[in-house]
Design an enzyme around this catalytic site. Structure first.
Site, PDB file in Angstrom:
ATOM      1  N   ASN A   1      -2.652  -5.607   9.845  1.00 29.29           N
ATOM      2  CA  ASN A   1      -2.075  -6.276   9.202  1.00 29.29           C
ATOM      3  C   ASN A   1      -1.289  -7.737  10.021  1.00 29.29           C
ATOM      4  O   ASN A   1      -1.290  -7.636  12.004  1.00 29.29           O
ATOM      5  CB  ASN A   1      -1.046  -5.731   8.539  1.00 29.29           C
TER       6      ASN A   1
ATOM      7  N   SER B   1       2.926 -11.788  13.554  1.00 28.95           N
ATOM      8  CA  SER B   1       2.402 -11.072  14.368  1.00 28.95           C
ATOM      9  C   SER B   1       1.446 -10.094  13.868  1.00 28.95           C
ATOM     10  O   SER B   1       1.265 -10.395  12.441  1.00 28.95           O
ATOM     11  CB  SER B   1       3.625 -10.054  14.139  1.00 28.95           C
TER      12      SER B   1
ATOM     13  N   HIS C   1       1.052 -11.011  10.052  1.00 32.93           N
ATOM     14  CA  HIS C   1       2.343 -11.020   9.287  1.00 32.93           C
ATOM     15  C   HIS C   1       2.705 -12.790   9.557  1.00 32.93           C
ATOM     16  O   HIS C   1       3.049 -12.687  10.977  1.00 32.93           O
ATOM     17  CB  HIS C   1       2.986 -10.444   9.365  1.00 32.93           C
TER      18      HIS C   1
ATOM     19  N   LEU D   1       0.758  -1.078   0.059  1.00 35.59           N
ATOM     20  CA  LEU D   1      -0.103   0.560   0.329  1.00 35.59           C
ATOM     21  C   LEU D   1       0.875   1.477  -0.470  1.00 35.59           C
ATOM     22  O   LEU D   1       2.388   1.548   0.732  1.00 35.59           O
ATOM     23  CB  LEU D   1      -0.426  -0.242   1.220  1.00 35.59           C
TER      24      LEU D   1
ATOM     25  N   ASP E   1       5.319  -3.989   6.789  1.00 27.12           N
ATOM     26  CA  ASP E   1       5.404  -5.208   8.000  1.00 27.12           C
ATOM     27  C   ASP E   1       6.797  -4.352   9.248  1.00 27.12           C
ATOM     28  O   ASP E   1       7.078  -5.498   9.945  1.00 27.12           O
ATOM     29  CB  ASP E   1       6.712  -6.463   7.362  1.00 27.12           C
TER      30      ASP E   1
HETATM   31  C1  GRF Z   1      -1.831 -15.675   6.910  1.00 24.30           C
HETATM   32  O1  GRF Z   1      -1.201 -16.489   6.741  1.00 24.30           O
HETATM   33  C2  GRF Z   1      -1.622 -13.568   6.996  1.00 24.30           C
HETATM   34  O2  GRF Z   1      -0.246 -14.619   7.612  1.00 24.30           O
HETATM   35  C3  GRF Z   1      -0.779 -13.555   5.371  1.00 24.30           C
HETATM   36  O3  GRF Z   1      -1.218 -13.739   4.192  1.00 24.30           O
HETATM   37  C4  GRF Z   1      -2.210 -15.012   4.757  1.00 24.30           C
HETATM   38  C5  GRF Z   1      -3.719 -15.342   4.619  1.00 24.30           C
HETATM   39  O4  GRF Z   1      -4.536 -16.860   5.045  1.00 24.30           O
HETATM   40  N1  GRF Z   1      -0.921 -12.273   5.339  1.00 24.30           N
HETATM   41  P1  GRF Z   1      -5.803 -16.472   5.207  1.00 24.30           P
HETATM   42  O5  GRF Z   1      -6.346 -15.976   3.565  1.00 24.30           O
HETATM   43  O6  GRF Z   1      -6.628 -15.335   5.844  1.00 24.30           O
HETATM   44  O7  GRF Z   1      -6.352 -17.887   4.955  1.00 24.30           O
END
Ligand code: GRF
Length: 229
Positions: free
Chosen positions: A123, A152, A125, A109, A161
Protein backbone atom coordinates in the site's frame (compact mmCIF):
# COMPACT_ATOMS: atom_id res chain seq x y z
CA UNK A 1 4.48 -18.88 -1.73
CA UNK A 2 6.28 -19.43 1.52
CA UNK A 3 4.82 -17.70 4.55
CA UNK A 4 7.98 -17.80 6.65
CA UNK A 5 9.46 -14.38 7.12
CA UNK A 6 13.04 -15.32 6.36
CA UNK A 7 12.53 -16.38 2.76
CA UNK A 8 12.32 -14.15 -0.28
CA UNK A 9 8.82 -12.84 -0.79
CA UNK A 10 8.41 -13.19 -4.52
CA UNK A 11 8.02 -16.63 -6.02
CA UNK A 12 8.17 -15.52 -9.64
CA UNK A 13 11.99 -15.85 -9.71
CA UNK A 14 13.59 -15.14 -13.09
CA UNK A 15 11.45 -17.41 -15.20
CA UNK A 16 8.65 -14.92 -15.82
CA UNK A 17 7.58 -11.39 -15.01
CA UNK A 18 6.04 -10.72 -11.62
CA UNK A 19 2.27 -10.71 -12.03
CA UNK A 20 0.43 -7.90 -10.24
CA UNK A 21 -3.17 -6.97 -9.57
CA UNK A 22 -3.71 -3.26 -8.83
CA UNK A 23 -6.67 -2.13 -6.72
CA UNK A 24 -7.90 1.44 -7.15
CA UNK A 25 -10.89 3.62 -6.29
CA UNK A 26 -10.21 6.88 -8.09
CA UNK A 27 -7.89 8.77 -10.38
CA UNK A 28 -5.19 6.11 -10.60
CA UNK A 29 -2.23 8.44 -11.06
CA UNK A 30 -0.05 5.92 -9.21
CA UNK A 31 -1.30 3.21 -11.56
CA UNK A 32 -0.28 5.50 -14.43
CA UNK A 33 3.20 5.80 -12.94
CA UNK A 34 3.51 1.99 -13.00
CA UNK A 35 2.28 1.87 -16.60
CA UNK A 36 4.83 4.49 -17.70
CA UNK A 37 7.72 2.72 -15.99
CA UNK A 38 6.72 -0.63 -17.48
CA UNK A 39 6.54 0.96 -20.95
CA UNK A 40 9.97 2.52 -20.55
CA UNK A 41 11.42 -0.85 -19.59
CA UNK A 42 12.36 0.23 -16.06
CA UNK A 43 9.82 -1.93 -14.19
CA UNK A 44 9.76 -5.70 -14.78
CA UNK A 45 6.08 -6.13 -13.95
CA UNK A 46 3.02 -7.55 -15.67
CA UNK A 47 -0.17 -5.85 -14.45
CA UNK A 48 -2.65 -8.61 -15.22
CA UNK A 49 -5.75 -6.94 -13.80
CA UNK A 50 -6.93 -3.62 -12.36
CA UNK A 51 -9.93 -3.79 -10.04
CA UNK A 52 -11.95 -0.87 -8.72
CA UNK A 53 -14.74 -0.78 -6.17
CA UNK A 54 -16.05 2.24 -8.09
CA UNK A 55 -17.01 1.67 -11.70
CA UNK A 56 -16.59 5.37 -12.51
CA UNK A 57 -12.96 5.46 -11.40
CA UNK A 58 -10.78 7.25 -13.94
CA UNK A 59 -8.04 4.72 -13.22
CA UNK A 60 -10.10 2.06 -15.04
CA UNK A 61 -9.87 4.18 -18.18
CA UNK A 62 -6.11 4.53 -17.72
CA UNK A 63 -5.89 0.72 -17.48
CA UNK A 64 -8.05 0.15 -20.59
CA UNK A 65 -5.97 2.68 -22.53
CA UNK A 66 -2.93 0.60 -21.64
CA UNK A 67 -4.75 -2.59 -22.73
CA UNK A 68 -4.88 -3.95 -19.18
CA UNK A 69 -7.88 -6.06 -18.14
CA UNK A 70 -10.25 -4.32 -15.72
CA UNK A 71 -13.01 -5.25 -13.35
CA UNK A 72 -15.39 -3.20 -11.20
CA UNK A 73 -16.85 -4.72 -8.05
CA UNK A 74 -19.22 -2.33 -6.31
CA UNK A 75 -18.86 -2.77 -2.54
CA UNK A 76 -22.37 -1.36 -2.08
CA UNK A 77 -23.93 -4.43 -3.65
CA UNK A 78 -22.69 -6.68 -0.83
CA UNK A 79 -24.32 -7.16 2.58
CA UNK A 80 -21.06 -7.13 4.49
CA UNK A 81 -17.41 -6.12 4.25
CA UNK A 82 -16.51 -9.82 4.47
CA UNK A 83 -18.67 -10.74 1.45
CA UNK A 84 -17.16 -7.94 -0.62
CA UNK A 85 -13.63 -9.00 0.32
CA UNK A 86 -14.41 -12.61 -0.57
CA UNK A 87 -15.64 -11.59 -4.02
CA UNK A 88 -12.49 -9.50 -4.40
CA UNK A 89 -10.31 -12.46 -3.41
CA UNK A 90 -12.02 -14.71 -5.95
CA UNK A 91 -11.31 -12.25 -8.78
CA UNK A 92 -7.75 -11.72 -7.66
CA UNK A 93 -6.92 -15.39 -7.15
CA UNK A 94 -8.35 -16.32 -10.56
CA UNK A 95 -5.45 -14.51 -12.24
CA UNK A 96 -2.79 -15.93 -9.87
CA UNK A 97 -0.81 -12.77 -9.06
CA UNK A 98 2.47 -12.66 -7.16
CA UNK A 99 1.73 -9.18 -5.82
CA UNK A 100 -1.37 -7.14 -4.99
CA UNK A 101 -0.87 -3.38 -5.13
CA UNK A 102 -3.23 -1.00 -3.34
CA UNK A 103 -3.04 2.31 -5.21
CA UNK A 104 -5.64 4.65 -3.77
CA UNK A 105 -8.03 1.81 -2.87
CA UNK A 106 -10.36 3.50 -0.40
CA UNK A 107 -11.67 0.46 1.45
CA UNK A 108 -10.61 -1.01 4.76
CA UNK A 109 -9.83 -4.68 4.19
CA UNK A 110 -10.74 -7.54 6.53
CA UNK A 111 -7.99 -9.40 8.38
CA UNK A 112 -9.00 -12.49 6.41
CA UNK A 113 -8.21 -10.70 3.14
CA UNK A 114 -4.96 -9.20 4.41
CA UNK A 115 -3.70 -12.48 5.87
CA UNK A 116 -4.54 -14.32 2.64
CA UNK A 117 -1.95 -12.10 0.87
CA UNK A 118 0.62 -12.05 3.66
CA UNK A 119 3.78 -10.22 2.55
CA UNK A 120 2.56 -9.78 -1.02
CA UNK A 121 0.05 -6.97 -0.46
CA UNK A 122 1.49 -3.43 -0.58
CA UNK A 123 0.00 0.00 0.00
CA UNK A 124 1.00 3.63 -0.36
CA UNK A 125 -0.06 6.06 2.33
CA UNK A 126 0.34 9.85 2.12
CA UNK A 127 2.16 10.46 5.39
CA UNK A 128 5.39 9.60 7.14
CA UNK A 129 4.05 6.59 8.98
CA UNK A 130 3.64 5.93 11.87
CA UNK A 131 2.44 9.55 11.78
CA UNK A 132 -1.10 10.10 10.59
CA UNK A 133 -2.64 6.76 9.73
CA UNK A 134 -6.13 7.18 8.27
CA UNK A 135 -7.41 10.13 6.25
CA UNK A 136 -6.82 13.88 5.93
CA UNK A 137 -3.08 13.45 6.37
CA UNK A 138 -1.94 16.68 4.65
CA UNK A 139 -4.13 18.95 6.75
CA UNK A 140 -3.11 17.10 9.90
CA UNK A 141 0.57 17.70 9.06
CA UNK A 142 -0.11 21.41 8.47
CA UNK A 143 -2.18 21.76 11.64
CA UNK A 144 0.59 20.12 13.67
CA UNK A 145 3.16 22.56 12.24
CA UNK A 146 5.29 19.69 10.90
CA UNK A 147 8.51 20.59 9.09
CA UNK A 148 8.47 17.33 7.15
CA UNK A 149 5.67 15.45 5.42
CA UNK A 150 5.74 12.61 2.94
CA UNK A 151 4.54 9.22 1.75
CA UNK A 152 5.17 5.66 2.90
CA UNK A 153 5.04 2.39 1.02
CA UNK A 154 4.48 -0.62 3.24
CA UNK A 155 3.39 -4.22 3.37
CA UNK A 156 -0.18 -4.42 4.60
CA UNK A 157 -1.10 -5.98 7.95
CA UNK A 158 -4.58 -6.17 9.50
CA UNK A 159 -4.07 -2.94 11.49
CA UNK A 160 -4.70 0.00 9.18
CA UNK A 161 -1.56 1.77 7.82
CA UNK A 162 0.66 -0.14 10.22
CA UNK A 163 2.68 -2.69 8.25
CA UNK A 164 6.45 -2.98 7.72
CA UNK A 165 7.73 0.00 5.74
CA UNK A 166 9.56 -0.60 2.45
CA UNK A 167 10.35 2.98 1.51
CA UNK A 168 9.47 6.55 2.51
CA UNK A 169 9.88 9.89 0.77
CA UNK A 170 9.73 13.23 2.49
CA UNK A 171 9.63 16.93 1.63
CA UNK A 172 9.87 20.13 3.61
CA UNK A 173 6.51 21.72 4.39
CA UNK A 174 6.65 25.38 3.35
CA UNK A 175 4.89 28.28 5.09
CA UNK A 176 2.52 28.67 2.11
CA UNK A 177 1.66 25.00 1.73
CA UNK A 178 -2.02 24.09 1.71
CA UNK A 179 -3.84 20.79 1.71
CA UNK A 180 -3.96 20.98 -2.10
CA UNK A 181 -0.33 21.96 -2.64
CA UNK A 182 0.87 19.19 -0.34
CA UNK A 183 -1.35 16.69 -2.12
CA UNK A 184 0.25 17.64 -5.46
CA UNK A 185 3.79 17.62 -4.10
CA UNK A 186 3.32 14.29 -2.31
CA UNK A 187 1.94 12.75 -5.50
CA UNK A 188 5.26 13.50 -7.20
CA UNK A 189 7.06 11.56 -4.47
CA UNK A 190 4.57 8.71 -4.76
CA UNK A 191 5.01 8.42 -8.52
CA UNK A 192 8.78 8.19 -8.10
CA UNK A 193 8.87 5.81 -5.14
CA UNK A 194 5.98 3.38 -5.58
CA UNK A 195 7.36 1.93 -8.84
CA UNK A 196 10.79 1.68 -7.20
CA UNK A 197 9.45 -0.27 -4.21
CA UNK A 198 7.52 -2.58 -6.54
CA UNK A 199 10.63 -3.01 -8.67
CA UNK A 200 12.54 -4.21 -5.58
CA UNK A 201 9.75 -6.73 -4.94
CA UNK A 202 9.78 -7.84 -8.59
CA UNK A 203 13.54 -8.26 -8.48
CA UNK A 204 13.12 -10.47 -5.43
CA UNK A 205 15.28 -8.16 -3.29
CA UNK A 206 12.93 -7.71 -0.32
CA UNK A 207 12.60 -9.77 2.83
CA UNK A 208 10.72 -9.10 6.04
CA UNK A 209 12.37 -10.05 9.33
CA UNK A 210 10.90 -9.18 12.73
CA UNK A 211 8.56 -6.68 11.09
CA UNK A 212 11.44 -4.87 9.35
CA UNK A 213 11.83 -4.81 5.58
CA UNK A 214 15.32 -5.62 4.33
CA UNK A 215 16.67 -4.78 0.87
CA UNK A 216 19.25 -7.31 -0.29
CA UNK A 217 19.37 -8.61 3.27
CA UNK A 218 20.20 -5.26 4.84
CA UNK A 219 18.35 -2.30 6.30
CA UNK A 220 18.23 0.03 3.35
CA UNK A 221 20.03 3.36 3.48
CA UNK A 222 17.51 4.40 0.85
CA UNK A 223 14.53 3.70 3.06
CA UNK A 224 13.94 7.43 3.64
CA UNK A 225 14.54 9.69 0.65
CA UNK A 226 14.32 13.47 0.73
CA UNK A 227 12.74 15.26 -2.24
CA UNK A 228 12.95 18.83 -3.51
CA UNK A 229 9.57 19.00 -5.21
C1 GRF B 1 -2.52 8.62 -3.09
O1 GRF B 1 -2.24 9.86 -2.55
C2 GRF B 1 -2.21 7.54 -2.10
O2 GRF B 1 -1.22 7.89 -1.18
C3 GRF B 1 -3.51 7.35 -1.38
O3 GRF B 1 -4.50 7.57 -2.34
C4 GRF B 1 -4.00 8.44 -3.36
C5 GRF B 1 -4.27 7.80 -4.68
O4 GRF B 1 -4.01 8.66 -5.75
N1 GRF B 1 -3.54 6.04 -0.79
P1 GRF B 1 -4.17 8.13 -7.24
O5 GRF B 1 -5.56 7.54 -7.40
O6 GRF B 1 -3.09 7.12 -7.49
O7 GRF B 1 -4.00 9.36 -8.09
Amino acid sequence: MSKTTETKLNDSKCTRLTRAVVLISGSGSNLQAFIEQIKSGDLPLDIVLVISNNKGAYGLKRASNALIATSAIDHRSFDSRRQFDQALMREIDAVEPDLIILAGFMRILTAEFVNHYHNRLVNIHPSLLPKYPGTNTHQRAIDAGDQWHGASIHFVVPDVDAGPIILQGRLRVGPDDTNESLQQRIHKIEHALYPLAVKWFAENRLTVESNIVLLDGETSAQQLQTFEV
